[in-house]
Write an enzyme that holds these catalytic residues in place. Sequence first.
Site, PDB file in Angstrom:
ATOM      1  N   ASP A  56      -5.267 -11.122  -1.999  1.00 18.89           N
ATOM      2  CA  ASP A  56      -4.207 -10.082  -1.939  1.00 18.89           C
ATOM      3  C   ASP A  56      -3.720  -9.939  -3.253  1.00 18.89           C
ATOM      4  OD1 ASP A  56      -1.615  -9.121  -1.841  1.00 18.89           O
ATOM      5  OD2 ASP A  56      -1.352  -9.974   0.160  1.00 18.89           O
ATOM      6  N   TYR A 145       2.953   7.448  -5.982  1.00 20.00           N
ATOM      7  CA  TYR A 145       1.760   6.873  -5.941  1.00 20.00           C
ATOM      8  C   TYR A 145       0.992   7.469  -7.036  1.00 20.00           C
ATOM      9  CZ  TYR A 145      -3.470   7.396  -4.568  1.00 20.00           C
ATOM     10  OH  TYR A 145      -4.791   7.049  -4.413  1.00 20.00           O
ATOM     11  N   LYS A 149      -0.991   5.284 -10.282  1.00 19.42           N
ATOM     12  CA  LYS A 149      -2.369   5.603 -10.500  1.00 19.42           C
ATOM     13  C   LYS A 149      -2.547   6.173 -12.051  1.00 19.42           C
ATOM     14  CE  LYS A 149      -4.721   4.579  -6.863  1.00 19.42           C
ATOM     15  NZ  LYS A 149      -5.686   3.619  -6.777  1.00 19.42           N
ATOM     16  N   VAL A 178     -11.313  11.696  -0.029  1.00 20.50           N
ATOM     17  CA  VAL A 178     -12.438  10.777   0.562  1.00 20.50           C
ATOM     18  C   VAL A 178     -12.003  10.538   2.005  1.00 20.50           C
ATOM     19  CG1 VAL A 178     -13.840   8.822   0.258  1.00 20.50           C
ATOM     20  CG2 VAL A 178     -12.495   9.598  -1.663  1.00 20.50           C
ATOM     21  N   THR A 180     -11.338   8.168   4.512  1.00 19.48           N
ATOM     22  CA  THR A 180     -11.073   6.941   4.832  1.00 19.48           C
ATOM     23  C   THR A 180      -9.768   6.909   5.506  1.00 19.48           C
ATOM     24  OG1 THR A 180      -9.756   6.514   2.809  1.00 19.48           O
ATOM     25  CG2 THR A 180     -12.207   6.020   2.419  1.00 19.48           C
TER      26      THR A 180
END
Length: 254
Positions: A56, A145, A149, A178, A180
Site C-alpha cells: 500500500d 488529480y 500528477k 485508457v 480501466t
Amino acid sequence: MKINGSVVLVTGANRGIGKAFVETLAKMGAAKIYAAARDAQEIEVASPAVTAVPLDLTKPNQIEAAAQRCQDVTLLINNAGMTCIENLMDPPDDAAFREVMEVNYFGPLTMCRAFAPVLKHNGGGGILNILSMAAMMCVPGAPAYSASKAAAEMMSHGVRFELADQGTQVSIVYPGYVNTRMSETFPVKKVSPSTIAARCLKAFEKGEAIIYPDLFSRMTHDKLVNETEFVQTEPQAAVVQLVEAFVEHPEAGT
Ligand SMILES: NC(=O)c1ccc[n+]([C@@H]2O[C@H](COP(=O)([O-])OP(=O)(O)OC[C@H]3O[C@@H](n4cnc5c(N)ncnc54)[C@H](OP(=O)(O)O)[C@@H]3O)[C@@H](O)[C@H]2O)c1
C-alpha cells in the site's frame, strides 16, 4: 535498457494498466516480475515469473519491506494511482486532496527513494512513472488529480536529475483515456491497457524519457505546445475542444 532478462516491480498490479504491465513484461521475457498490490491475494500469478507482493503506497513501512525483499529489481514501474473528482473550492474537507497527493505523489516518491539504492546496486536500471495527460493541464472536475500528477511529473524530473550519476533511466508516461475502472464513467473510445503497456515498454527500451502512448495523449501535448496560454487559462474550453476533436478522429481509442 532491455526488458528481456530484467527484474521488475509493478505497483497497482492487480488490475487495469498495472495488470497489463505484468502480462506484457512476461511476454517480453522479464526474468522476474514482482506484482505489487494492496491486497496481494488479488494478484493473478499467471506465469512462474510472477511473485505477488503486498504494497500500500500510503504505508512507508510496506514500501521499505518491499525494497528489502526485492533486492534484485532493475526496473521500478510506479503505476498505482487514484483519481479525485472534487472541486477545489467547496469540498467538505481536505481529506480527498491529501489522499490523492499521498497516493499519486508521496507514494511514488517514497518508492523511488527506497529503490534507488537497489537499482544502483544492480547497475543503474530504470524507473517508469505513470502520470496522466492530466499532468499537462488542469482537468476541470478533477483539479486535485491534475495537481497530484503535475507534482509527480516535476518529482520525476528531479529524480532523473538526482539519479543520473548512478545510471538510472527515469521515464514518464502521459496516458490519455485508457479502458480501466478509473475511466469507466467517461463516454469516449479508450485505448486498451495492454496497448499502453506494450508501447510504454518499447519506448522505455529505446531510452525515451517522455512517452505519449496514445492519440489523446499526443493531441493534448500538441494543443498545449501550440496554445499554451489558452489551455492553461481556459481549461474547460480546451478540454471540450480536445474531446470533440478526439471523438471525431478516425483513430480515436488508439
Ligand atoms: N485509466 C485511465 O484513463 C488513465 C489515464 C491516465 C493515467 N492513468 C494512470 O494509470 C495508472 C493506473 O490506473 P488504471 O487506469 O489502471 O486504474 P485502476 O484500474 O483504477 O487501477 C488503479 C490501481 O492503483 C491501485 N492503488 C490505488 N491506491 C493505492 C494505494 N494506496 N496503494 C497501492 N495501490 C493503490 C489500485 O489498487 P486497488 O485495487 O487496491 O484499489 C489499482 O491496482 C494510475 O496512476 C492512473 O492515474 C490512468
